[in-house]
Design an enzyme around this catalytic site. Sequence first.
Site, short mmCIF file in Angstrom:
data_model
loop_
_atom_site.label_atom_id
_atom_site.label_comp_id
_atom_site.label_asym_id
_atom_site.label_seq_id
_atom_site.Cartn_x
_atom_site.Cartn_y
_atom_site.Cartn_z
N HIS A 1 0.71 -1.21 0.00
CA HIS A 1 0.16 0.08 0.00
C HIS A 1 0.93 1.14 0.23
CE1 HIS A 1 -4.02 1.90 0.87
NE2 HIS A 1 -3.18 2.87 0.97
N CYS A 2 1.11 1.83 -1.19
CA CYS A 2 1.95 3.05 -1.30
C CYS A 2 1.27 3.75 -2.56
CB CYS A 2 3.46 2.78 -1.60
SG CYS A 2 3.70 1.51 -3.03
N HIS A 3 1.67 4.89 -2.43
CA HIS A 3 1.15 5.92 -3.63
C HIS A 3 2.23 6.65 -4.35
CE1 HIS A 3 -2.72 5.62 -1.65
NE2 HIS A 3 -2.20 5.90 -0.12
N TYR B 1 -7.40 17.37 -0.99
CA TYR B 1 -6.26 17.94 -0.34
C TYR B 1 -5.35 17.84 -1.41
CZ TYR B 1 -4.83 12.89 -0.72
OH TYR B 1 -4.48 11.53 -1.17
N ARG C 1 -10.28 0.62 -5.87
CA ARG C 1 -10.62 1.33 -4.55
C ARG C 1 -11.72 2.11 -4.70
NH1 ARG C 1 -6.73 5.19 -1.32
NH2 ARG C 1 -6.66 4.36 0.81
N HIS D 1 -5.63 -0.41 6.07
CA HIS D 1 -5.31 -0.02 7.23
C HIS D 1 -6.02 -0.34 8.61
CE1 HIS D 1 -3.35 2.43 4.46
NE2 HIS D 1 -4.20 3.28 4.53
N ASP E 1 1.83 3.03 3.24
CA ASP E 1 1.39 4.20 2.98
C ASP E 1 1.70 5.34 2.73
OD1 ASP E 1 -1.22 5.61 2.60
OD2 ASP E 1 -1.39 6.18 4.79
N ASN F 1 -2.31 13.45 4.19
CA ASN F 1 -3.21 13.98 5.07
C ASN F 1 -2.76 13.57 6.74
OD1 ASN F 1 -5.39 15.38 3.41
ND2 ASN F 1 -5.95 13.10 3.04
#
Length: 294
Positions: A25-27, A43, A118, A175, A240, A245
């Site tokens: 889980h990464c962006h 955001y 998602r 999460h 993550d 945020n």
Amino acid sequence: MQADDPGTAPRAARFRVPPLACDAHCHVFGPAERFPYAPGRRYTPEDRPKEVLAALHRRLGLGRAVIVQASCHGTDNRAMLDALRSAPTRTRGVAMIDDATTEAALRDMQDAGVRGIRFNFIAALGGAPDMGVFHRAADRARKLGWHMVMQLQGDGVTRMAPVIRALGMPVVIDHMGRVDPALGVEGPAFRDLLDLLRDPRIWVKLSGAERMTQAPFTDALPFARALLQAAPERVLWGTDFPHPNLATPVEEQVLLDLVADFAPAEADRQLLLVDNPATLYGFPRKTLPEGEPR
């Protein structure tokens, strides 16, 4: 220098990370000049393009990654897809789609390595989606053999449990359900999450400790341990990165070190970091040749 900057002085790892360990889980964010952020976003992050993410994974010794589309890019998946194409054997993706997503776009995503979609159900990030759009997207993903990833918070797990069970496809809960740690492992939302894991199609990510509590994040450990015990072959882990945020910067090595606390057995760490993501995302099961970089 920010804590999520891969140039931060490395901290020694607390355990030996197995070869082909996966950040599930990464962006990637931007760069905005090439991949603009969505007009209706909640955001605006700092750019964290694929090169920054790759540098982080090299520093942590992680050989694979699942790049998850973030809400700041909306259903424009180009930044995520570009990152997948730059490392096709080591990455997979999770997209965001809606009714406007074409069949040709879905085929392109499949070819690039997307294996799931998602949806976010958290009020601060826009709240629940139109459920008609959600179910139509689920139908399309199911036909491709993809899974559904859902970002829920606390009692949202309870509200959505009947929907999750009825989807008829693998579902991944982000999460640890973002439950309230003050309620403990006997809290109703967490008990409902554990109950969901009785279904062999349901998975959960042992990520997000930094969203549940403050450093050193030990309050999150009982939840991660309980989830791993409930479904050791259906748990995933992720950084993550770059922590959208999040008010307080966090060092990813600290998050990776937590794995040693909630999965002290090497066999459990192998499942969590290597075997389980390989199963869900279709990574090849192989050992790195001697001397090959992770």
